[in-house]
Design a protein around this motif. Structure first.
Motif, short mmCIF file in Angstrom:
data_model
loop_
_atom_site.label_atom_id
_atom_site.label_comp_id
_atom_site.label_asym_id
_atom_site.label_seq_id
_atom_site.Cartn_x
_atom_site.Cartn_y
_atom_site.Cartn_z
N PRO A 51 0.81 -1.22 0.00
CA PRO A 51 0.00 0.00 0.00
C PRO A 51 0.85 1.28 0.00
N MET A 52 2.03 1.22 0.62
CA MET A 52 2.94 2.36 0.70
C MET A 52 3.22 2.98 -0.67
N ILE A 53 3.21 2.14 -1.70
CA ILE A 53 3.62 2.61 -3.02
C ILE A 53 2.69 3.72 -3.52
N THR A 54 1.39 3.44 -3.50
CA THR A 54 0.50 4.50 -3.99
C THR A 54 0.24 5.55 -2.92
N ALA A 55 0.50 5.19 -1.65
CA ALA A 55 0.40 6.23 -0.63
C ALA A 55 1.40 7.33 -0.92
N ARG A 56 2.54 6.94 -1.51
CA ARG A 56 3.57 7.92 -1.86
C ARG A 56 3.37 8.52 -3.25
N ALA A 57 2.37 8.05 -3.99
CA ALA A 57 2.19 8.51 -5.37
C ALA A 57 1.05 9.52 -5.45
N GLY A 58 0.97 10.19 -6.59
CA GLY A 58 -0.12 11.12 -6.84
C GLY A 58 -0.09 12.33 -5.93
N LYS A 59 -1.23 12.63 -5.37
CA LYS A 59 -1.40 13.83 -4.56
C LYS A 59 -0.29 14.00 -3.51
N GLY A 60 0.42 15.10 -3.60
CA GLY A 60 1.44 15.41 -2.60
C GLY A 60 2.66 14.52 -2.67
N GLY A 61 2.77 13.71 -3.70
CA GLY A 61 3.93 12.82 -3.77
C GLY A 61 4.44 12.65 -5.18
N ASN A 62 4.71 11.40 -5.54
CA ASN A 62 5.31 11.08 -6.82
C ASN A 62 4.23 11.03 -7.90
N LYS A 63 4.20 12.05 -8.73
CA LYS A 63 3.12 12.14 -9.72
C LYS A 63 3.36 11.26 -10.94
N TRP A 64 4.48 10.56 -10.98
CA TRP A 64 4.85 9.80 -12.17
C TRP A 64 4.53 8.32 -12.03
N LEU A 65 3.99 7.93 -10.88
CA LEU A 65 3.75 6.51 -10.66
C LEU A 65 2.26 6.20 -10.62
#
Lengths: 288, 322, 394, 237
Positions: C129-143
């Motif tokens: 779950p950590m992966i998309t928790a770090r993606a998108g909003k406020g994080g890594n927009k490329w994943l």
């Protein structure tokens, strides 16, 4: 109580496998003074050979013989080209060379057979034998039986036959061997091939009850190293006893302590023993 | 005199070349490999202290790399220790662990030592995987902060770009090389060589073999710890995979093919075996087989390695020219 | 003196290597994943799925008049290697987008490079779950991730384990990020539904002796066994399970519910295994049936889950290019954000954390064949991201 | 006296790149006891190793009992009837005395080994006494006798003994020399290297003095023993 005996039985069955591979390691060490890192790979390759041969409808007992024979031949080739040229040079070189062989064999197996596991399904091998709730499959019973028979045979071979005596002699004093006309390199080859054959026999025997995959040997051989060190390098009886002790300790420790630290138990036992007895529990004998 | 001037010139040229690398290497991927070469130079040189100068086959080196990595990552992330302090502590902790392991292990026979150090690597790995509350187990620690170096009056230097990392690792490599160079040309180095060549004789001359073995083993661990710490803060991730047995194979090839016991050889080995696998356009499955074959061929036909061969050529030429 | 010269020569050699310019004719997509090692099987399968998708797109005329080419890089399931592989495939193979990674640790280590180099990545197999928790909003927009995280799978499957398998369960999990993640999330959900977890054991990949731990579990008398294992260890576990004469129902998260597995352990031993994934063979939809037929026609055997994920990964990138009508990394990223597409592993539409909410498929081995039991469309639970964002801050 | 049994001609050998034996010619006649003496580093042991095929000849040749044995392997040389008992304890410490003797007949394939072992034990009663003890537990003198007995199992025509009294107590030394005399009395030629030069010379028919890999003096045991120069140089006055 059932659990206790089941764990004991499990430990003995795996002890037999450890012991077969470890004995090969220990005699090779006793005679060539080489820690053979490729020993686990012989076990793995033999399982694959058994699988391939069984695939073309050759009966299982014959498949075992073919697998063991192949390992003996590979052992001879490895000894001739990767070990013998290094004997008498820096002590690390033969060890590194077996490490190289191990890497080649293991990754070669991945290249040839992919990391996918293979299996052999033989109904009789998987026949459960239930004794008051303690279960063992037929094949494991066979493994223990063959291991013990092999150890007795090996004992007889080393104690009584001319080649066996020459092996003992080489492990005790190579100089003395040369002056009585023993061909030391030849005995070394035979020993190495014997070690490979023992390991191969183990691999062929477990093939019907295990998954066959390229890294199956690595996990096993690490425990066998521990057994060899505990038993006193080159000490056959010590190695066999240590292999069974380690397997039984492991069996109980996994059930009552933790599975996660499974691989650590054997090494902790080994290190604790080395702290108090640097030459192993049974002490290093002169020769094998 | 002439020789000396040309030597100085070469050193200056190499210095300029090394300093200028970030300006003519435009590809980030190549920069990345160059930085990794730096890491492996430190890692391999530290391993060579044990294998080459001490003559002991240690299979425990990846564990020290891991100790270094975890130490500085945990110090920085959990205790907010500045990286400048965490980095040396990473090395020192690896050194202390080496002393604890070495104390029993260095008294054993050569072969037992190899296997006990291997066991040590596996035990450390099991601890990192299973001590989840400390190391986050196999999930690893993502988001490791990039190093910040605080310099009084000058402010903080943030290591962020590949160029920053490059200069940082360059400094560490130079420190490591100088340290090892002076170590092997000191009393300690001479003692180590005498032990490697003939332990019994060395002992009779009053060299305490055990003491010097401990020193060499610990120093090797120290630099491995530094390399581990740098790697974790460069990759910005720390996990138990950093101690894979795979690293031992790689180190052995770098050290043995390069020429154990020669600084330049090991540097060549480390650079070559960081670049070659990256550039080989072969199926990855074959790569390890080729590693094995290279290792085997080197051992059988050229156990002194490339560095050793170079030494031999230089020696022969010197002898010829008088 | 010679040594410095040698070093310089070697460096120059490699530096000059890197300046080769490749003709940028086809659209280059990178697959990064384990191609060797114990999970190499999964990476290779995903690569085969990706290759099939690319071939199909090319056969249909390509994209924007260009062909697609898939490049591979090996992350060895190792974070350091993952960084190298990501940098390599981006720089040297000049890909415009990447897909892949099986191991979550490799994904987590590779992600920052994608962000730094501004190359979109579709991770299709890692489930932490950590992966998309770090993606998108406020994080890594490329994943972007089209498959569901562990804890979501658990919401459906763990509940089912209690329903079908009874209240008491023992866990046997692989000791890696994935196995640990599955254990934690499944335990929580099971307990919420009145189940009880009698024991949780972790084994290392490559283990061959499960006799003792299974003996212990047998002694605990659970009503079901939950195993998270990949094929290799799964085979050994099930063989030894049968060897000990154990009979309880076995639930699996991983790669045990497929026909390759049935062949490996034998029909009798595999019978009754139940598993959950975002994809299984035999889902009764024309798209899925066609994929299975094509895969068998191309590679000669049945696809497994990663094969489908690799296939979907390339399809998503292609769709993103179609949406943006441009094959640049930024355009692909924008295209992925606008994604609204039916795939063989469910309907993909990314939310603010670049996570798609597809379905969970439950399948059971019946008469040696994989039979889909049911498909459950998952909706995002209320407060899901808030919970992870909080964890991330800590 | 009998014919020449061992002839060494212009023999050169050594280790690595260094020649230790630098052109030595010696003739040993059948049935005699011959001894080689000389200071440390003269190359006495090297000479024996070379004759026995453990080192490669760099020049010259060795002939034994009518055939060329230069650079033959040890087991070929053994088969021609030349045995060698090297310096120091050279037996199998974890094998019994009997097994050690059996190993002495390793290259034989006949069925008379048993009776021959009996004969050897007859000759050396101490071996019979300790038949089932491990060789490693024997005293130094007993081990030396064991090794000599082991060499006899191939019925050699010539035995080379390298420092048989090394590290032995005077009493044991006496016993060993007594046995050497016995073996010679049975018709076996003996070639011996000894640091205990006086004792060796006293039983030798023929003596050779080596120095720095070359032959310096040669004569009967008595001649050498009383040669003033040899006495001054090597026998310590």
């Amino acid at each position: 109580m059932e659990t206790f005996f089941q764990l004991l039985v499990n430990g003995i069955a795996f002890g037999a496998i450890y012991a077969m591979v470890a004995v090969g390691l220990t005699i090779v060490f006793g005679i060539l003074e080489v820690v053979n890192f490729a020993q686990g790979e012989f076990y793995m390759l033999a399982a694959y050979v058994t699988f391939l041969v069984y695939l073309v409808q050759i009966p299982y007992p014959l498949a075992i013989a073919i697998a063991v024979g192949t390992m003996v031949v590979i052992g001879l080739v490895v000894e001739r080209f990767a070990i013998r040229p290094l004997i008498g040079r820096a002590w690390q070189l033969p060890i590194l060379s077996t490490l190289g062989i191990s890497i080649i064999m293991q990754n070669g197996a991945i290249v040839i057979w992919t990391p996918n596991p293979r299996t052999i399904i033989i109904d009789i091998a998987n026949l459960n034998i239930d004794i008051f709730g303690v279960v063992i499959v037929f094949q494991k019973l066979m493994i223990v039986f063959f291991a013990l028979a092999l150890f007795i045979g090996l004992h007889y071979f080393i104690q009584k036959t001319k080649t066996g005596k020459a092996m003992r002699a080489v492990s005790q004093n190579k100089e003395a061997c040369r002056i009585i006309g023993i061909d030391v390199p030849r005995i070394s080859s035979i020993t190495f091939a014997l070690g490979a054959g023992l390991s191969g026999f183990g691999g062929a025997l477990v093939a019907p009850v295990m998954a066959i995959h390229p890294v199956m040997g690595i996990f096993l051989v690490l425990k066998c190293f521990a057994a060899v060190i505990m038993g006193g390098f080159g000490n056959i009886k010590g190695t066999i006893c240590s292999a069974f002790i380690l397997a039984i300790v492991e069996s109980f420790a996994v059930a009552y302590v933790s599975l996660q630290y499974k691989d650590v138990f054997a090494f902790l036992v080994m290190i604790i023993i080395l702290l108090f007895r640097p030459a192993g529990i049974f002490g290093k004998k002169v020769g094998i | 005199m002439n020789m000396r001037i040309s030597k100085v010139l070469v050193i200056i040229a190499v210095g300029i070349f090394l300093l200028g690398i970030p300006y003519f290497v435009t590809s980030p991927y190549v920069m990345h490999i160059i930085i990794f070469s730096g890491i492996y130079i430190i890692f391999a040189l530290s391993y060579d202290i044990v294998v080459g100068y001490l003559g002991m086959l240690s299979l425990g080196h990846p564990a020290f790399y891991g100790v270094g990595g975890y130490t500085s990552v945990l110090l920085v992330m959990k205790l907010d220790v500045p990286y400048v302090i965490a980095l040396p502590i990473a090395g020192i902790l690896a050194l202390i662990v080496a002393l604890i392991v070495g104390f029993p292990a260095l008294r054993l026979s050569y072969h037992s030592f190899a296997i006990v150090t291997l066991a040590f690597t596996l035990i450390m790995r099991a601890v990192w995987i299973n001590w989840v509350s400390l190391t986050n187990g196999p999930m690893g620690i993502p988001g490791v902060p990039r190093p910040t170096i605080d310099i009084p009056f000058l402010g903080a230097i943030h290591i962020e770009t590949l160029t920053d990392y490059y200069y940082f690792i360059l400094i560490l490599v130079i420190i490591t090389c100088l340290f090892i160079y002076f170590m092997i040309h000191s009393r300690v180095g001479r003692a180590l060589l005498s032990i490697r060549e003939n332990e019994v004789l060395a002992e009779t001359l009053g060299v305490n073999a055990f003491k010097y073995r401990m020193i060499a083993f610990a120093i090797g661990a120290f630099f491995a710890g530094l390399a581990g710490s740098f790697t974790a803060h460069y990759i910005t991730f720390m996990g138990p995979e950093f101690t894979d047995f795979y690293y031992i194979t790689m180190l052995l090839i770098m050290v043995i093919l390069g020429g154990s016991g020669t600084i330049h050889g090991v540097i060549i080995g480390a650079i070559a075996f960081t670049f070659i696998p990256e550039y080989l356009r072969i199926t990855p499955e074959f790569r390890d087989v080729i590693y094995g074959i290279v290792l085997l061929i080197t051992i059988i036909f050229m156990p002194e390695g490339i560095g050793g061969k170079i030494n031999e050529i230089i020696y022969k030429r010197r002898v010829k020219t008088g | 003196m010679r040594k410095q010269l040698t070093v310089m020569t070697i460096l120059f050699l490699f530096v000059s290597f890197s300046s080769f310019v490749f003709a940028a004719d086809p659209i280059r997509i990178g697959y990064i994943g384990p191609l060797t090692g114990s999970v190499g099987l999964l990476g290779n399968e995903a690569m085969k799925g990706a290759t099939l998708a690319a071939e199909q797109i090319n056969a249909a005329g390509g994209l924007l008049g260009r062909q697609i080419k898939v490049y591979a890089a090996d992350d060895k399931c190792n974070p350091a290697e993952s960084v190298s592989a990501t940098r390599k495939i981006i720089t040297r193979d000049r890909v415009v987008a990447t897909i892949g990674h099986v191991c979550s640790s490799a994904t987590l280590a590779g992600m920052p490079i994608n962000k730094q180099q501004k190359i979109p990545h579709v991770v299709e197999t890692s489930t932490n779950p950590m992966i998309t928790a770090r993606a998108g909003k406020g994080g890594n927009k490329w994943l972007f991730r089209p498959n569901l995280p562990d804890d979501i799978n658990a919401m459906v499957f763990a509940k089912m384990i209690v329903e079908i398998g009874g209240p008491k369960s023992s866990y046997l999990m692989v000791n890696d990020d994935w196995g640990r993640g599955v254990a934690t999330s499944f335990k929580k959900v099971m307990e919420e539904h009145g189940g009880k977890v009698l024991s949780v054991d972790y084994y290392d990949e490559g283990e061959t002796n499960f006799m003792s731990v299974l003996t212990k579990i047998k002694g605990l008398k659970p009503t079901s066994l939950f195993v998270s294992a990949r094929t290799g260890s799964g085979v050994v576990i099930m063989k030894q399970f049968a060897e000990l004469g154990m009979k309880m129902p076995v639930f699996n998260q991983g790669d045990m519910v497929n026909e390759q597995f049935v062949k490996l352990v034998g029909k009798d031993v595999a019978e009754g295994l139940i598993g959950s994934e975002s994809w299984y063979p035999g889902i009764d939809r024309p798209m899925n049936k066609k994929f299975e037929q094509d895969y068998i026609a191309r590679w000669g055997y049945d696809p497994i889950e990663p094969s489908a994920y690799g296939y979907v990964g390339v399809q998503l990138i292609a769709e993103a290019i179609r949406i943006s009508k441009k094959a640049t990394p930024a355009a692909i990223r924008d295209g992925l954000e606008k994604m609204d597409m039916d795939t063989i592993s469910g309907h993909v539409k990314f939310d603010e954390h670049n996570q798609a909410w597809t379905w969970v498929v439950i399948a059971k081995i019946t008469d040696g064949k994989v039979k889909v039991v049911k498909e459950v469309q998952v909706d995002r639970p209320a407060g899901y991201w808030e919970k992870w964002e909080k964890k991330l801050k800590k | 006296m009998d014919d020449v049994i061992l002839e060494i001609r212009d023999y050169v050998t050594g280790y690595n790149e260094i020649d230790i034996i630098r052109g030595v010619s010696i003739q040993i006649k059948g049935h005699e006891i011959a001894c080689v003496i000389g200071p440390n580093g003269a190359g006495k042991s090297t000479l024996f190793k070379g004759i026995f095929g453990l080192l490669k000849a760099r020049n010259g040749s060795n002939h034994f009992d009518g055939s060329d044995i230069t650079n033959l392997s040890p087991d070929e040389i053994l088969k021609r009837g030349l045995s060698y008992v090297p310096q120091g304890r050279c037996n199998f410490p974890a094998m019994t005395v009997r097994e050690n003797l059996e190993m002495g007949a390793f290259i034989r394939n006949d069925d008379k080994v048993e009776s021959d072992i009996g004969e050897v034990m007859e000759k050396f009663p101490v071996l019979r006494e300790k038949e089932n003890e491990l060789a490693g537990n024997l005293s130094g003198g007993e081990q030396q006798i064991l090794e000599m007995g082991r060499a006899l199992l191939l019925h050699p025509k010539l035995i080379m003994l390298d420092e048989p009294s090394l590290g032995l107590a005077p009493k044991a030394t006496e016993l060993v020399f007594e046995k050497i005399n016995d073996i010679n009395a049975d018709g076996t030629t003996i070639l011996i290297v000894e640091q205990n030069a006086k004792r060796a010379l006293s039983i030798s028919h023929h003596a050779i003095v080596l120095e720095l890999g070359k032959k310096r003096f040669e004569g009967t045991g008595e001649e050498i023993m009383y040669n003033e120069q040899v006495k001054r140089l090597y026998l310590g006055g």
